[in-house]
Design an enzyme around this catalytic site. Structure first.
Site, PDB file in Angstrom:
ATOM      1  N   ASP A  42      57.883 -80.051   2.298  1.00  0.00           N
ATOM      2  CA  ASP A  42      58.327 -78.901   3.075  1.00  0.00           C
ATOM      3  C   ASP A  42      57.195 -77.880   3.195  1.00  0.00           C
ATOM      4  O   ASP A  42      56.661 -77.409   2.194  1.00  0.00           O
ATOM      5  CB  ASP A  42      59.533 -78.268   2.373  1.00  0.00           C
ATOM      6  CG  ASP A  42      60.397 -77.430   3.283  1.00  0.00           C
ATOM      7  OD1 ASP A  42      59.852 -76.708   4.132  1.00  0.00           O
ATOM      8  OD2 ASP A  42      61.635 -77.486   3.137  1.00  0.00           O
ATOM      9  N   THR A  83      62.592 -75.705   8.882  1.00  0.00           N
ATOM     10  CA  THR A  83      62.946 -76.809   7.993  1.00  0.00           C
ATOM     11  C   THR A  83      64.006 -77.741   8.570  1.00  0.00           C
ATOM     12  O   THR A  83      63.842 -78.965   8.579  1.00  0.00           O
ATOM     13  CB  THR A  83      63.436 -76.250   6.648  1.00  0.00           C
ATOM     14  OG1 THR A  83      62.351 -75.559   6.010  1.00  0.00           O
ATOM     15  CG2 THR A  83      63.931 -77.349   5.727  1.00  0.00           C
ATOM     16  N   ASP A 166      69.617 -78.021   0.436  1.00  0.00           N
ATOM     17  CA  ASP A 166      70.701 -78.863   0.942  1.00  0.00           C
ATOM     18  C   ASP A 166      70.363 -79.462   2.303  1.00  0.00           C
ATOM     19  O   ASP A 166      70.588 -80.645   2.555  1.00  0.00           O
ATOM     20  CB  ASP A 166      72.032 -78.097   0.977  1.00  0.00           C
ATOM     21  CG  ASP A 166      71.969 -76.750   1.686  1.00  0.00           C
ATOM     22  OD1 ASP A 166      71.081 -76.543   2.527  1.00  0.00           O
ATOM     23  OD2 ASP A 166      72.832 -75.891   1.391  1.00  0.00           O
ATOM     24  N   ASP A 307      56.995 -75.040   0.425  1.00  0.00           N
ATOM     25  CA  ASP A 307      57.487 -74.060   1.386  1.00  0.00           C
ATOM     26  C   ASP A 307      57.762 -72.727   0.701  1.00  0.00           C
ATOM     27  O   ASP A 307      57.367 -71.662   1.202  1.00  0.00           O
ATOM     28  CB  ASP A 307      58.763 -74.591   2.034  1.00  0.00           C
ATOM     29  CG  ASP A 307      59.339 -73.645   3.069  1.00  0.00           C
ATOM     30  OD1 ASP A 307      58.754 -73.528   4.160  1.00  0.00           O
ATOM     31  OD2 ASP A 307      60.374 -73.010   2.779  1.00  0.00           O
ATOM     32  N   ASP A 354      57.860 -81.075   7.467  1.00  0.00           N
ATOM     33  CA  ASP A 354      58.797 -80.573   8.476  1.00  0.00           C
ATOM     34  C   ASP A 354      58.179 -79.501   9.362  1.00  0.00           C
ATOM     35  O   ASP A 354      58.656 -79.246  10.465  1.00  0.00           O
ATOM     36  CB  ASP A 354      60.056 -80.038   7.799  1.00  0.00           C
ATOM     37  CG  ASP A 354      59.755 -79.023   6.697  1.00  0.00           C
ATOM     38  OD1 ASP A 354      58.583 -78.878   6.306  1.00  0.00           O
ATOM     39  OD2 ASP A 354      60.715 -78.378   6.214  1.00  0.00           O
ATOM     40  N   HIS A 355      57.118 -78.875   8.904  1.00  0.00           N
ATOM     41  CA  HIS A 355      56.405 -77.856   9.669  1.00  0.00           C
ATOM     42  C   HIS A 355      55.162 -77.460   8.897  1.00  0.00           C
ATOM     43  O   HIS A 355      55.015 -77.793   7.724  1.00  0.00           O
ATOM     44  CB  HIS A 355      57.278 -76.609   9.918  1.00  0.00           C
ATOM     45  CG  HIS A 355      57.830 -75.987   8.670  1.00  0.00           C
ATOM     46  ND1 HIS A 355      57.078 -75.195   7.828  1.00  0.00           N
ATOM     47  CD2 HIS A 355      59.063 -76.048   8.103  1.00  0.00           C
ATOM     48  CE1 HIS A 355      57.820 -74.799   6.809  1.00  0.00           C
ATOM     49  NE2 HIS A 355      59.037 -75.305   6.947  1.00  0.00           N
ATOM     50  N   HIS A 490      56.575 -69.370   9.412  1.00  0.00           N
ATOM     51  CA  HIS A 490      56.308 -70.439  10.367  1.00  0.00           C
ATOM     52  C   HIS A 490      57.369 -70.341  11.449  1.00  0.00           C
ATOM     53  O   HIS A 490      58.188 -69.434  11.449  1.00  0.00           O
ATOM     54  CB  HIS A 490      56.370 -71.793   9.659  1.00  0.00           C
ATOM     55  CG  HIS A 490      57.599 -71.974   8.830  1.00  0.00           C
ATOM     56  ND1 HIS A 490      58.807 -72.431   9.334  1.00  0.00           N
ATOM     57  CD2 HIS A 490      57.851 -71.686   7.516  1.00  0.00           C
ATOM     58  CE1 HIS A 490      59.719 -72.453   8.384  1.00  0.00           C
ATOM     59  NE2 HIS A 490      59.170 -71.990   7.259  1.00  0.00           N
TER      60      HIS A 490
END
Length: 550
Positions: A42, A83, A166, A307, A354-355, A490
């Site tokens: 992440d 995310t 989650d 993240d 994811d980014h 982000h």
């Protein structure tokens, strides 16, 4: 170990050249992997992987880089890079306009907040469930590779996912997998009643051992010598207002492990070490990769710590740098575990993100970049005031949940105003605001943005006709929505947010080497479907990465 250091769209396809297929032996002659491991780090920008690669140990990220295919120009190819959207893309191969996950949170047409994986029909097993906690994939409108794998095997294939968030677990698991997520209050990993009514015995054994408590009163300290971090941004000066310095000690106000202590684990390597501990327990408990039927299993692992660290300290920080080194060593141990339990010659590994991440605004400003923190609430007030002056009516802005603006179309109709006229006026007003680079209206997006620019394509993909707002804002490069005076974020269509690692390793199926061609995370699902000889997910728009296949 802790103590000294934790070792813990439409029209999208037109511009994408498809490389010629590499010579390969017939798929029918190649045995499928016994286990596919899909790892999502992440918030990991591709540039960090390259910048720090010489410091990685031999068995983790370096192993993936050297023994696998490394796609150096891979992107999360949608314009809102967060995310939930990024995780949805990994195994669906789809974009938000199709898969329906338009953010981590959004507003419905009544102005009510919606969380991407909330579902009030279900609750966490053995843990308190909040109103907007993630409990099911109901809002994901498409199927995933895991769903197709289970369908093709008559449900004999097992799909298990785990994450510190989650949404990271649920959106990888698809409709028919099983997701486990970190519980902030207890440090346990729990599933929800969408998947089962009670945890299997192996999960209860994991909980009973309380591995999350082993960090109490220990510290996260840098793994490498000080000289290794010489090019990082300097730590803030010591003060009560800026505690962002090593060492970070894990404690609670109560003097014993409790909710505030477990929360502190998240912005550190500890949450990822625990996630991989649980993933190993799942391999043993579910016999992943040793399925008695011979079917291929899928293990999804979403590693959330990077993240949290980047949000808190920025990707230019020593903390972010060290976190990635710590994660590398823990991934190496995970691969060693898989080699002992399954045999890495039977395992196919994919690692992506994811980014990416922007630098903190203050770091960019120090380098003469016009980076801003945009107050979305103040922006909405200015917009509503300006629209009131323009049309001589009040309250035409219904809600703002950046980067979306929701107009009050009922008020527009009551006042006999033209929808497109109000949208265009709002767009012009917003474009004049500092930090706003572009604005797209509902009318434009419904008709299709067209044009040849990458930004327009990514924003079109990010917008869902049924769910999204009426104005879609694009901040200027290095600017972001949010207040405060520290931390990073982000969410934009710029390269620092879209360019992510994509590594694939599995000697029987994947050709090692650097692949410089433009690639998308949406290509993962079709490529795995090709290798596994299953139907691609229905909404997948990616291509098969034939240049990396044996």
């Amino acid at each position: 170990m802790l103590g000294c250091a934790i070792l813990l769209a439409p029209a999208a396809e037109a511009a994408r050249p498809v490389p010629a297929a590499a010579p390969a032996q017939a798929q029918g002659q190649m045995q499928a992997p016994r286990l596919v491991v899909v790892m999502v780090v992440d918030g990991l920008p591709a540039e960090q992987l390259q910048r720090y690669r010489d410091q990685f140990g031999p068995g983790g990220l370096r192993r993936l880089l050297e023994q696998g295919a490394s796609f150096t120009n891979a992107h999360q190819a949608h314009g809102i890079t967060v995310t939930a959207i990024g995780h949805s893309a990994v195994l669906s191969g789809a974009y938000p306009y199709r898969h329906g996950i338009i953010g981590n949170n959004w507003l419905d047409h009544d102005g009510k907040q919606v969380y991407c994986t909330e579902d009030a029909r279900y609750h966490y097993i053995g843990a308190e469930t909040g109103a907007h906690d993630g409990t099911s994939p109901a809002l994901l409108r498409v199927d995933t590779l895991g769903d197709q794998l289970r369908y093709a095997s008559g449900n004999r294939s097992k799909v298990v996912t785990v994450s510190g968030k989650d949404r990271g677990a649920i959106l990888l698991a698809g409709k028919t997998g099983t997701a486990y997520m970190f519980m902030d209050d207890s440090g346990d990993f729990a599933s929800s009643t969408y998947y089962m009514q009670q945890h299997p015995a192996w999960v209860e054994r994991f909980h009973a051992a309380k591995p999350q408590d082993r960090y109490y009163a220990k510290s996260w300290k840098p793994l490498l010598p000080d000289s290794a971090y010489a090019d990082d941004a300097p730590d803030p000066a010591p003060s009560l207002k800026s505690p962002n310095r090593f060492p970070f000690t894990f404690y609670s106000e109560s003097g014993a492990p409790s909710a505030d202590y477990y929360a502190r684990l998240k912005a550190s390597p500890a949450v990822d070490e625990l996630t991989l501990d649980f993933a190993e327990a799942a391999v043993d408990g579910e016999r992943l990769g040793s399925n008695p039927s011979g079917a291929t299993d899928l293990l999804g692992v979403s590693l959330s710590g990077h993240d949290y660290v980047n949000h808190a300290y920025g990707p230019e920080s020593r903390m972010s740098h060290d976190h990635l080194q710590q994660l590398d060593r823990r991934i190496a141990r995970f691969f060693d575990f898989l080699d002992r339990r399954v045999g890495m010659d039977k395992v196919l590994v994919v690692l992506t993100a994811d980014h990416g991440f922007a630098n903190t605004a203050e770091f960019s400003q120090a380098r003469h970049i016009d980076a801003r923190r945009i107050d979305a609430k103040a922006l909405a007030t200015r917009l509503d005031d300006a629209l009131g002056q323009r049309f001589k009516v009040g309250k035409l802005v219904k809600n703002v949940y950046a980067p979306e603006v929701y107009l009050d179309y009922a008020a527009i109709e009551r006042n006999r105003l033209g929808r497109a006229e109000v949208e265009d006026a709002a767009a012009r007003i917003l474009m004049a605001q500092p930090g706003i680079a572009d604005v797209f209206t509902r009318t434009q997006l419904e008709q299709g943005l067209g044009g040849a620019t990458r930004l327009r394509l990514l924003m079109q993909r990010a917008w869902n006709r049924d769910l999204s707002g009426d104005l879609l804002l694009v901040p200027a490069a290095y600017s972001s929505f949010g207040g405060g005076d520290s931390g990073a974020t982000h969410g934009t269509p710029y390269n620092y947010d879209t360019n992510v690692p994509l590594l694939m390793m599995g000697g029987r199926w994947i050709r090692p080497g650097v692949v410089p061609q433009y690639t998308e995370v949406a290509d993962i699902a079709p490529t795995l479907a090709q290798i596994l000889r299953v139907r691609p997910p229905a909404a997948a728009e990616g291509r098969v990465l034939t240049e990396a296949l044996r």
